[in-house]
Design a protein around this motif. Structure first.
Motif, PDB file in Angstrom:
ATOM      1  N   VAL A   1      -6.293  -1.012   4.169  1.00  0.00           N
ATOM      2  CA  VAL A   1      -5.418  -0.858   4.899  1.00  0.00           C
ATOM      3  C   VAL A   1      -5.705  -0.077   6.249  1.00  0.00           C
ATOM      4  O   VAL A   1      -5.597  -0.131   7.621  1.00  0.00           O
ATOM      5  N   VAL A   2      -7.035   0.693   6.287  1.00  0.00           N
ATOM      6  CA  VAL A   2      -7.470   1.086   7.365  1.00  0.00           C
ATOM      7  C   VAL A   2      -9.609   0.908   7.617  1.00  0.00           C
ATOM      8  O   VAL A   2      -9.738   1.055   6.273  1.00  0.00           O
TER       9      VAL A   2
ATOM     10  N   ALA B   1      -3.909   4.574  -1.422  1.00  0.00           N
ATOM     11  CA  ALA B   1      -3.857   3.378  -2.425  1.00  0.00           C
ATOM     12  C   ALA B   1      -2.150   3.425  -1.641  1.00  0.00           C
ATOM     13  O   ALA B   1      -1.112   4.109  -2.255  1.00  0.00           O
ATOM     14  N   GLN B   2      -1.973   2.015  -1.420  1.00  0.00           N
ATOM     15  CA  GLN B   2      -0.887   1.516  -0.487  1.00  0.00           C
ATOM     16  C   GLN B   2      -0.169  -0.037  -0.763  1.00  0.00           C
ATOM     17  O   GLN B   2      -0.928  -0.660  -0.812  1.00  0.00           O
ATOM     18  N   ILE B   3       1.295  -0.038  -0.719  1.00  0.00           N
ATOM     19  CA  ILE B   3       1.334  -1.587  -1.194  1.00  0.00           C
ATOM     20  C   ILE B   3       2.184  -2.272   0.314  1.00  0.00           C
ATOM     21  O   ILE B   3       3.249  -0.962   0.806  1.00  0.00           O
ATOM     22  N   ALA B   4       1.793  -3.244   0.500  1.00  0.00           N
ATOM     23  CA  ALA B   4       2.700  -3.796   1.743  1.00  0.00           C
ATOM     24  C   ALA B   4       4.238  -4.546   0.864  1.00  0.00           C
ATOM     25  O   ALA B   4       4.540  -4.691  -0.031  1.00  0.00           O
ATOM     26  N   THR B   5       5.139  -4.973   1.967  1.00  0.00           N
ATOM     27  CA  THR B   5       5.983  -6.380   1.799  1.00  0.00           C
ATOM     28  C   THR B   5       5.872  -7.314   1.490  1.00  0.00           C
ATOM     29  O   THR B   5       6.996  -7.519   0.776  1.00  0.00           O
ATOM     30  N   THR B   6       4.475  -7.709   1.940  1.00  0.00           N
ATOM     31  CA  THR B   6       4.616  -8.893   1.883  1.00  0.00           C
ATOM     32  C   THR B   6       3.160  -8.874   1.018  1.00  0.00           C
ATOM     33  O   THR B   6       2.125  -8.436   1.026  1.00  0.00           O
ATOM     34  N   ILE B   7       2.641 -10.376   0.812  1.00  0.00           N
ATOM     35  CA  ILE B   7       1.553 -11.027  -0.104  1.00  0.00           C
ATOM     36  C   ILE B   7       0.468 -11.053   1.747  1.00  0.00           C
ATOM     37  O   ILE B   7       1.305 -11.022   2.968  1.00  0.00           O
ATOM     38  N   ALA B   8      -0.573 -11.026   1.271  1.00  0.00           N
ATOM     39  CA  ALA B   8      -1.447 -11.414   2.619  1.00  0.00           C
ATOM     40  C   ALA B   8      -1.073 -13.199   2.546  1.00  0.00           C
ATOM     41  O   ALA B   8      -1.482 -14.028   1.753  1.00  0.00           O
ATOM     42  N   ARG B   9      -0.312 -13.626   3.825  1.00  0.00           N
ATOM     43  CA  ARG B   9      -0.894 -15.120   4.865  1.00  0.00           C
ATOM     44  C   ARG B   9      -0.696 -15.501   5.745  1.00  0.00           C
ATOM     45  O   ARG B   9      -0.702 -16.064   6.239  1.00  0.00           O
ATOM     46  N   PRO B  10      -1.888 -15.478   7.037  1.00  0.00           N
ATOM     47  CA  PRO B  10      -2.984 -14.081   5.647  1.00  0.00           C
ATOM     48  C   PRO B  10      -2.692 -13.047   6.405  1.00  0.00           C
ATOM     49  O   PRO B  10      -3.070 -12.168   6.033  1.00  0.00           O
ATOM     50  N   SER B  11      -1.560 -13.141   8.012  1.00  0.00           N
ATOM     51  CA  SER B  11      -0.919 -11.575   7.760  1.00  0.00           C
ATOM     52  C   SER B  11       0.110 -10.988   7.065  1.00  0.00           C
ATOM     53  O   SER B  11       0.167 -11.891   6.047  1.00  0.00           O
ATOM     54  N   ARG B  12       0.318  -9.535   6.826  1.00  0.00           N
ATOM     55  CA  ARG B  12       1.603  -9.677   6.159  1.00  0.00           C
ATOM     56  C   ARG B  12       3.105  -9.262   7.105  1.00  0.00           C
ATOM     57  O   ARG B  12       2.823  -8.393   8.443  1.00  0.00           O
ATOM     58  N   GLY B  13       3.693  -9.426   6.679  1.00  0.00           N
ATOM     59  CA  GLY B  13       5.480  -9.226   6.497  1.00  0.00           C
ATOM     60  C   GLY B  13       5.136  -7.816   7.475  1.00  0.00           C
ATOM     61  O   GLY B  13       4.405  -6.774   6.645  1.00  0.00           O
ATOM     62  N   TYR B  14       6.264  -6.977   8.223  1.00  0.00           N
ATOM     63  CA  TYR B  14       5.770  -5.508   8.710  1.00  0.00           C
ATOM     64  C   TYR B  14       4.433  -5.169   8.228  1.00  0.00           C
ATOM     65  O   TYR B  14       4.440  -3.988   8.312  1.00  0.00           O
ATOM     66  N   GLN B  15       3.819  -6.075   9.780  1.00  0.00           N
ATOM     67  CA  GLN B  15       2.660  -5.889   9.721  1.00  0.00           C
ATOM     68  C   GLN B  15       2.043  -4.528  10.071  1.00  0.00           C
ATOM     69  O   GLN B  15       2.779  -3.209  10.430  1.00  0.00           O
ATOM     70  N   ASP B  16       1.123  -4.004   8.648  1.00  0.00           N
ATOM     71  CA  ASP B  16       0.334  -2.610   8.919  1.00  0.00           C
ATOM     72  C   ASP B  16       1.244  -1.749   8.133  1.00  0.00           C
ATOM     73  O   ASP B  16       0.890  -0.001   9.298  1.00  0.00           O
ATOM     74  N   THR B  17       2.728  -1.608   7.658  1.00  0.00           N
ATOM     75  CA  THR B  17       3.352  -0.568   7.933  1.00  0.00           C
ATOM     76  C   THR B  17       3.184  -0.775   5.824  1.00  0.00           C
ATOM     77  O   THR B  17       3.621  -1.972   5.409  1.00  0.00           O
TER      78      THR B  17
ATOM     79  N   VAL C   1       2.233   5.508  -6.559  1.00  0.00           N
ATOM     80  CA  VAL C   1       2.924   6.313  -6.075  1.00  0.00           C
ATOM     81  C   VAL C   1       2.801   7.978  -5.786  1.00  0.00           C
ATOM     82  O   VAL C   1       3.718   8.637  -5.062  1.00  0.00           O
ATOM     83  N   GLN C   2       1.100   8.473  -6.408  1.00  0.00           N
ATOM     84  CA  GLN C   2       0.577   9.369  -5.291  1.00  0.00           C
ATOM     85  C   GLN C   2       0.256   9.054  -4.614  1.00  0.00           C
ATOM     86  O   GLN C   2       0.312  10.461  -3.748  1.00  0.00           O
ATOM     87  N   ARG C   3       0.288   8.230  -4.062  1.00  0.00           N
ATOM     88  CA  ARG C   3      -0.294   8.549  -2.689  1.00  0.00           C
ATOM     89  C   ARG C   3       1.074   8.606  -1.585  1.00  0.00           C
ATOM     90  O   ARG C   3       0.407   9.760  -0.356  1.00  0.00           O
ATOM     91  N   SER C   4       2.162   8.520  -1.503  1.00  0.00           N
ATOM     92  CA  SER C   4       3.740   8.917  -0.306  1.00  0.00           C
ATOM     93  C   SER C   4       2.892  10.627  -1.552  1.00  0.00           C
ATOM     94  O   SER C   4       4.001  11.350  -0.336  1.00  0.00           O
ATOM     95  N   GLY C   5       3.761  10.132  -2.729  1.00  0.00           N
ATOM     96  CA  GLY C   5       3.527  12.275  -3.436  1.00  0.00           C
ATOM     97  C   GLY C   5       2.639  13.348  -2.482  1.00  0.00           C
ATOM     98  O   GLY C   5       3.144  14.014  -2.412  1.00  0.00           O
ATOM     99  N   ASP C   6       1.483  12.409  -2.201  1.00  0.00           N
ATOM    100  CA  ASP C   6       0.026  13.476  -1.483  1.00  0.00           C
ATOM    101  C   ASP C   6       0.774  13.926  -0.045  1.00  0.00           C
ATOM    102  O   ASP C   6       0.377  15.351   0.563  1.00  0.00           O
TER     103      ASP C   6
END
Length: 829
Positions: free
Chosen positions: A375-376, A382-398, A429-434
């Motif tokens: 991510v950085v 512990a984060q999850i993107a909306t697409t696989i890496a292909r090689p960029s991702r959809g909704y990049q960097d969110t 899950v816990q990443r967002s919960g923090d």
């Protein structure tokens, strides 16, 4: 994707009905010529050109054809691509000097080059019909040294011995495998085994240094599959389509698999102590690859995708005394899912198995960004993107959208039944919960590693809190981790109360600040989407409270759900004078001044049905309206459309009409539950699951949205998580009725009457006369089975008890609580 040729692998003496393991050896073969192939790929489509056996296959600037030597018997030896990476050779010499072993069973055709030791080719047929057509490997698995950044593969012939050769088990050994016959620095013994019925081989690699060398030494293999996934102790990474790139992981590998382009190879590395390097378009004739470092060190950058490929450096000291002894378990498939996830016990129809495992493993694991630096830089989140890496991702960097995006991607991830991936889901899950606010509001998403609390549209939604808590509860359900749930309940209560505190005591309705799960639609006040969702959510959270001992709190939440359900029926039903007033659906919203808006929203109406808010008669009226409505899935539209009435620019935030004329997988999910409620298996099968199952099998990765006319919207985000995840969830939870609750395990199939489901840590064997279930966990749950013999006595047994239970008049049986982690059996007497 990378095209490849058809392999004609003739198993002499075998017939299609014969599944026994066979061993054949070939040497001093006759040459048919050098087959020139397209796409700079040794296994690309053949051209019309075949060079004579005696001619020299050149490799110089402008004249370096790709292809292979056809040595008869279906053997394609000495594969080369068009890059300047091999010396000239003649196929006459190659075939004359060949020494090859072939191992076959019903699923695999494995070629081992003995003269130049490598696991050369593996063709697979996961259905067991011996229809071996595609080589899953690009560059065969080999031992090689890296000198000055260049691969050295100059072996001498190995000695082949047969350890076991029966109809059920073949094991062979290659002795004297070296990295370089001119200057050997390591020697190995390979022991390769194949058993009847297996879709994998075992490969024991036992080696040691033989010279005073500090040069890096690796086991290297190139793969035809287009996307590679790596599960490491530190997290998960994935890549598709990045040119000449590598990922040198300093974390210990657990599992690596590649899929896509009609092949898959997966490696169980839990017993391997080597360091793993994932490759993308970096080896000859290969889309992906894997290297395991046996000696040496990484050079340059590690733990990020980078390139060009040159990841190794010399050891700081000579490792002449070093030794290794490891066994790899390698699965091969001619379809786009890892076969190590498939048990031979499963009896689901092949399309269900393929769509299930492709949906579970193709998309969600590739969206995970849990490895350091993903991510950085220099940080693990512990984060999850909306697409696989292909090689960029959809909704990049969110990342970490729970509106409801990651509810679906993480639920599918947990349905793999892989404990490692289930723990990865918990971490997300816990990443967002923090980052809960003091009022319990959850981040809508993260921009890089920074939380953002409003949607991209600027709206405040009820969806993120609702679906985040539901995802957390799904983790507790699927793992049976009651200890974690008890410890995390205060955080879950805070997030749930953000929504519960919006419920008014006099109207019993939630006063919504925005849309539930379509953020650009302007919906507020007393909305049908959030209120219909809260009815089910209140009941779910009540079950959680009761499980952790808060019985009083659970009862209060159940009463709130009952009151809200009545209020939705009383105030949001399209009765005369409300909305369109047609008495066949729920309206969009009621405002404080008692005015209304009514778009005949498919999402909110299907959510209401999924939570059984209307009576069955009303539910059927709702579905009849939807099914004859605009772009409905039942009429051939994509599963499932957003609304009957169009949301125009004045009805959306900032005039964003991007989701006004589209179908969404999330709506299809609630539609599937609704069809089960009204017992409409035909529409479920033909309008919802059927099209998605077919598309997942055909395309592996799907676009973000579907069209009014059916089919994918090709202008929307590619390789998006949603539809593959929803398809897999429909197969397991709706079609086969496998639902793991907090306090019960339910097996209520929606169509199938006799099957065995064996995926990950969930096992179900089902028929009307006998049911067996095993799911993980640390406490006790009751078990429910539907479709059994009515009013019939069943003997229910577990490891610790045996008792008789009688099914009811509808053939439903419910057991007392029984320990999780044990096989529970229900047998008709």
């Amino acid at each position: 994707t990378m095209a490849r040729s058809w392999l004609v692998l003739v198993a002499v003496g075998c017939t299609l009905a014969q599944a026994a393991v066979q061993l054949q050896t070939f040497s001093k073969l006759s040459c048919a010529g050098f087959v020139v192939t397209n796409n700079c790929n040794a296994y690309g489509p053949p051209t019309n050109t075949t060079l004579p056996c005696s001619s020299t296959v050149p490799c110089s600037n402008g004249n370096c054809p790709s292809g292979y030597c056809d040595c008869g018997q279906g053997l394609q030896l000495h594969p080369v691509d068009c890059h300047l990476n091999h010396a000239p050779f003649s196929c006459q010499a190659v075939c004359a000097q060949a020494s090859v072993a072939r191992l076959t069973n019903a699923h695999l055709n494995v070629l081992i080059d003995v003269a130049q030791p490598s696991l050369l080719q593996v063709a697979a047929d996961w259905t067991g019909q011996q229809n071996w057509s595609t080589n899953t490997l690009g560059q065969g698995l080999r031992l090689q040294r890296i000198d000055a950044g260049q691969a050295v593969y100059n072996p001498e012939p190995a000695t082949l011995s047969v350890l076991t050769n029966t109809s059920t088990d073949v094991r062979i050994r290659l002795s004297g495998v070296v990295d370089d016959k001119a200057n050997p620095t390591a020697t190995e013994t390979w022991t390769l085994g194949l058993q009847e019925g297996d879709r994998f081989v075992t490969l024991q690699l036992e080696g040691s240094g033989t010279g005073d060398s500090t040069a890096p030494l690796v086991h290297s293999v190139g793969l035809q599959a287009t996307s590679i996934y790596g599960m490491f102790e530190a997290g998960t990474v994935q890549m598709r389509g990045k040119s000449n790139a590598y990922f040198a992981a300093t974390s210990r590998p657990r599992h690596v698999y590649a899929l896509g382009g009609d092949s898959s190879v997966d490696f169980d590395l839990q017993q391997d102590s080597g360091s793993a390097v994932l490759l993308s378009q970096a080896l000859p004739s290969s889309s992906t690859g894997l290297q395991i470092l046996r000696r040496g060190a990484f050079t340059g950058t590690s733990d990020v995708w980078t390139g060009p490929w040159r990841p190794f450096a010399k050891s700081t000291t000579a490792l002449t005394a070093s030794a290794w002894n490891t066994t790899l378990k390698i699965g091969f498939n001619n379809r786009n899912f890892p076969v190590l996830a498939l048990s031979n016990a499963s009896t689901l129809p092949k399309d269900d198995i393929e769509a299930l495992l492709t949906g579970l493993y193709g998309s969600s694991p590739g969206c995970l960004c849990t490895y350091p630096n993903e991510v950085v830089p220099n940080k693990t989140v512990a984060q999850i993107a909306t697409t696989i890496a292909r090689p960029s991702r959809g909704y990049q960097d969110t990342y970490n959208y729970f509106d409801p995006d990651n509810f679906f991607s993480l639920t599918a991830l947990m349905m793999t039944g892989d404990p490692f991936l289930q723990e990865q889901a918990r971490m997300v899950v816990q990443r967002s919960g923090d980052f809960l606010k003091s009022n319990g509001q959850l981040p809508h998403h993260f921009k890089f590693d920074v939380p953002t609390y409003t949607a991209l549209s600027g709206a405040t939604q009820t969806g993120p809190n609702t679906f985040w808590v539901k995802t957390a509860l799904n983790y507790a359900r699927m793992t049976g981790n009651l200890t974690w749930l008890k410890a995390y309940m205060p955080t879950l209560r805070s997030a749930a109360n953000f929504c519960f505190n919006l419920i008014e005591s006099d109207t019993h309705l939630l006063f919504a600040p925005g849309s539930l799960m379509i953020d650009v639609f302007i919906r507020n006040n007393y909305t049908s989407d959030s209120n219909a969702m809260l009815v089910g959510f209140l009941r779910e959270f009540a079950e959680a409270e009761e499980l952790v001992g808060n019985v009083t709190g659970g009862a209060a939440l159940r009463q709130m759900a009952t009151d809200m359900s009545k209020a939705v029926n009383d105030l949001l039903w399209a009765s005369p004078g409300r909305g369109l007033g047609t008495n066949d659906h729920y309206i969009t919203q009621v405002n404080l001044d008692n005015t209304t808006r009514d778009f005949v929203d498919y999402d909110s109406n299907l959510i209401a049905l999924a939570h059984e808010i209307p009576t069955l008669d009303r539910a059927k009226q709702v579905l009849a309206r939807i099914d004859r409505g605009r772009c409905a899935a039942a009429g051939g539209g994509g599963p499932q459309f957003v609304s009957e009435v169009y949301y125009g620019k004045d009805d959306t935030t900032s005039g964003n009409i991007g989701d006004s004329y589209t179908a969404m997988g999330r709506i299809a999910w609630f539609d599937a539950i609704a069809r089960r409620y009204v017992n409409d298996p035909d529409t479920f099968e033909h309008a919802l699951l059927g099209p998605l199952r077919s598309d997942v099998i055909t395309y592996t990765w799907l676009h973000e949205r579907y069209q009014c006319a059916g089919g994918q919207m090709l202008n929307r985000t590619e390789a998006y998580f949603e539809y593959p995840s929803v398809a897999a969830m429909m197969i397991r939870q709706i079609r086969y009725g496998i639902e793991i609750g907090l306090t019960n395990v339910s097996i209520c199939p929606f169509g199938p009457t006799d099957f065995t489901y064996d995926v990950g840590n969930v096992y179900v064997q089902y028929s009307s006369k006998a049911v067996q279930v095993q799911v993980p966990g640390e406490y006790a749950k009751s078990y429910q089975a539907c479709g059994l013999l009515p009013n019939h006595v069943y003997t229910v047994t577990s490891r610790s008890s045996s008792q008789q239970v009688t099914s009811d008049a509808q053939g439903r049986l419910i057991t007392p609580p029984l320990p999780l982690g044990q096989l529970v059996t229900m047998v008709a007497q």
